[in-house]
Design an enzyme around this catalytic site. Structure first.
Site, PDB file in Angstrom:
ATOM      1  N   HIS A 146       1.047  -9.004  -0.433  1.00  0.00           N
ATOM      2  CA  HIS A 146       0.090 -10.108  -0.407  1.00  0.00           C
ATOM      3  C   HIS A 146      -1.355  -9.667  -0.630  1.00  0.00           C
ATOM      4  CE1 HIS A 146       1.753 -14.048   0.136  1.00  0.00           C
ATOM      5  NE2 HIS A 146       2.632 -13.625   1.005  1.00  0.00           N
ATOM      6  N   GLU A 187       5.357  -6.116  -4.047  1.00  0.00           N
ATOM      7  CA  GLU A 187       4.732  -7.293  -4.651  1.00  0.00           C
ATOM      8  C   GLU A 187       3.250  -7.374  -4.291  1.00  0.00           C
ATOM      9  OE1 GLU A 187       7.016 -10.790  -3.854  1.00  0.00           O
ATOM     10  OE2 GLU A 187       5.258 -12.070  -3.808  1.00  0.00           O
ATOM     11  N   GLU A 211      12.506 -15.877  -7.405  1.00  0.00           N
ATOM     12  CA  GLU A 211      12.364 -16.104  -5.963  1.00  0.00           C
ATOM     13  C   GLU A 211      12.944 -17.474  -5.615  1.00  0.00           C
ATOM     14  OE1 GLU A 211       8.301 -16.298  -4.585  1.00  0.00           O
ATOM     15  OE2 GLU A 211       8.864 -15.714  -2.558  1.00  0.00           O
ATOM     16  N   ARG A 270      13.898 -10.140   0.376  1.00  0.00           N
ATOM     17  CA  ARG A 270      12.529  -9.708   0.666  1.00  0.00           C
ATOM     18  C   ARG A 270      12.384  -9.596   2.174  1.00  0.00           C
ATOM     19  NH1 ARG A 270       6.879 -13.138   0.386  1.00  0.00           N
ATOM     20  NH2 ARG A 270       7.407 -13.412   2.580  1.00  0.00           N
ATOM     21  N   ARG A 279       4.958 -12.450 -12.197  1.00  0.00           N
ATOM     22  CA  ARG A 279       5.394 -13.471 -11.235  1.00  0.00           C
ATOM     23  C   ARG A 279       4.793 -14.853 -11.449  1.00  0.00           C
ATOM     24  NH1 ARG A 279       7.907 -13.382  -7.003  1.00  0.00           N
ATOM     25  NH2 ARG A 279       6.378 -14.239  -5.565  1.00  0.00           N
ATOM     26  N   GLU A 298       1.655 -14.136  -8.656  1.00  0.00           N
ATOM     27  CA  GLU A 298       1.942 -15.486  -8.133  1.00  0.00           C
ATOM     28  C   GLU A 298       0.692 -16.337  -7.973  1.00  0.00           C
ATOM     29  OE1 GLU A 298       3.804 -14.323  -4.297  1.00  0.00           O
ATOM     30  OE2 GLU A 298       2.269 -15.575  -3.403  1.00  0.00           O
ATOM     31  N   TRP A 334      -6.235 -12.561   0.906  1.00  0.00           N
ATOM     32  CA  TRP A 334      -4.962 -13.202   1.295  1.00  0.00           C
ATOM     33  C   TRP A 334      -3.837 -12.292   0.937  1.00  0.00           C
ATOM     34  CZ3 TRP A 334      -0.495 -15.014   2.424  1.00  0.00           C
ATOM     35  CH2 TRP A 334      -0.429 -16.057   3.373  1.00  0.00           C
ATOM     36  N   ASP A 394       6.657  -7.784   0.097  1.00  0.00           N
ATOM     37  CA  ASP A 394       5.449  -8.455  -0.396  1.00  0.00           C
ATOM     38  C   ASP A 394       4.232  -7.959   0.388  1.00  0.00           C
ATOM     39  OD1 ASP A 394       3.607 -10.181  -1.463  1.00  0.00           O
ATOM     40  OD2 ASP A 394       4.730 -12.019  -1.021  1.00  0.00           O
TER      41      ASP A 394
END
Ligand code: EZ4
Ligand code: CO
Length: 402
Positions: free
Chosen positions: A212, A236, A339, A148, A283, A262, A402, A210
């Site tokens: 986020h 991601e 991960e 990543r 995830r 996640e 976030w 990612d």
């Protein structure tokens, strides 16, 4: 019948906070569960200590499914990350006990190995592109086959996902730091640096990125389209998944594979994403999603829709949770990737054993149960200290996702 005679919550901070549930049975078997929720550690500790541990005493530790349902359906308030992390800790500890009683590693209890080992990806990051490429080379040097990549965006101070010191550790402050975010700067820069990483890597190495949750669905569609030629393994968390249907918009515009989940914690949080095939990888993690018992159901459901697993495995999930993840990963038909950020050396003073890393793969321990032991004497040396992730604001001061 064996019975649970004690359930204790233990907190330690060997460079970061970990919450662990210890379940002891009358026969003297001890099971370990991970209850670590980054930045909300004490809330889960209290949930367990004050509301769950008393319910466990006297129960049969062999009845994992029944205890799971007692703690989920039997409680008026269900779902949510704090609940699901607390239930996960109980579940992991009970699987650990079951394995120790059966004298088998947990993956054997779950149906046995469906693969030789678990493919993992690690993180590479840098404040700028040369630093990122150096880190990518280091990850290749350690044998990783999937990486990543995250780089600082020029002009955007403190971009998420970029490491500080040796280990990527964004939860670094006793109160959350405030950082800046600029979507346009990111969208201009990210496809370019990911292209440089792709050129730098051998073609057989998988490249992940990612986001986020920083983009709107349309921005995510634009991003996904702009990197299609790079054949990312996944992008991601392109946008928050609170509105599961918003992934339809992204999906209809790009073939870049999508991973999400996640920060989600139950099958209900991903049901539409999976059933409508709006994502490619789910995830959820063992630690934050009700343990092995619940996550196995999520993955079995995802199998029907050709959605694969890609569990969150940061260094803010304890080695107990990571061990549980690897046992489950070994056994499901639709495993995708796991991960694996790894841990600072000092963490191994508290957590002994666990999966073995070699050549881009993790292999579960063959020891009975989860194959990981918690050293209470060592743990007592590291006192809890508050550590929070930063908060992002846009140029005009607006709080960003976030
Ligand atoms: O920033 O787990 O994909 N991995 C990640 C993580 C998260 C941390 C936050 O607690 O996004 O590294
Ligand atoms: Co992530």
């Amino acid at each position: 019948m064996d019975t649970i005679v004690a359930a204790d919550v233990l907190i330690t901070c060997p460079s970061r906070n970990f919450v662990t549930l210890k379940i002891t049975t009358a026969d003297g078997v001890v099971g370990w569960g991970d209850a670590t929720l980054n930045g909300r550690e004490l809330a889960v500790a209290s949930y367990l200590r004050d509301h769950v541990c008393p319910l466990l005493i006297g129960r049969d530790p062999a009845r994992i499914e029944d205890i799971w349902n007692y703690l989920f359906k039997g409680v008026y308030w269900r779902r949510g990350p704090m609940t699901m992390t607390a239930v996960a800790a109980v579940d992991l500890a009970l699987w650990d006990i079951k394995g120790k009683v059966a004298q088998m590693p947990v993956y054997q209890l779950l149906g046995g190995a469906a693969r030789q080992a678990v493919l993992v990806y690690t993180h590479a990051s840098g404040a700028d592109v040369p630093e990122l490429l150096e880190d990518v080379a280091a990850a290749r040097g350690r044998g990783f086959r999937a990486i990543r990549a995250q780089a600082g965006v020029p002009g955007v101070a403190g971009t998420y996902g970029v490491k500080h010191g040796q280990y990527y550790e964004p939860a670094n402050a006793a109160l959350p730091e405030e950082q800046h975010w600029d979507t346009e700067a990111y969208l201009r820069f990210a496809p370019d640096y990911l292209g440089q990483v792709r050129d730098f890597l051998d073609s057989e190495v998988a490249l992940l990125h990612d986001i986020h949750h920083r983009l709107t669905p349309l921005e995510a569609a634009r991003f996904g389209r702009s990197v299609e030629d790079l054949h990312l393994f996944w992008m991601e968390d392109p946008t928050p998944a609170d509105n599961q249907e918003s992934f339809r918009l992204i999906r209809s515009h790009t073939i870049t594979p999508i991973a999400t989940g996640e920060v989600l914690s139950s099958i209900w949080d991903v049901k539409q994403l999976i059933a409508e095939q709006l994502i490619d990888y789910v995830r959820l993690s063992v630690t934050h999603s009700g343990g092995i018992t619940h996550l196995r159901k999520v993955f079995n459901f995802a199998e029907l829709y050709q959605v694969r697993s890609g569990s969150h495995g940061p260094s803010d999930i304890s080695p107990i949770g990571q061990a549980g993840a690897v046992h489950l990963d070994m056994t499901i038909a639709n495993f995708g990737i796991q991960e694996f950020m790894g841990y600072p050396q000092i963490v191994s003073e508290v957590f002994h054993g666990g999966p073995t890393y070699a050549d881009g793969y993790l292999t579960p321990s063959e020891a009975p149960g989860l194959g990981i032991e918690y050293d209470e004497t060592a743990a007592a040396r590291f006192e809890y200290s508050p550590k929070y992730l930063p908060v992002a604001r846009r140029a005009d001061g607006t709080v960003h996702d976030w």
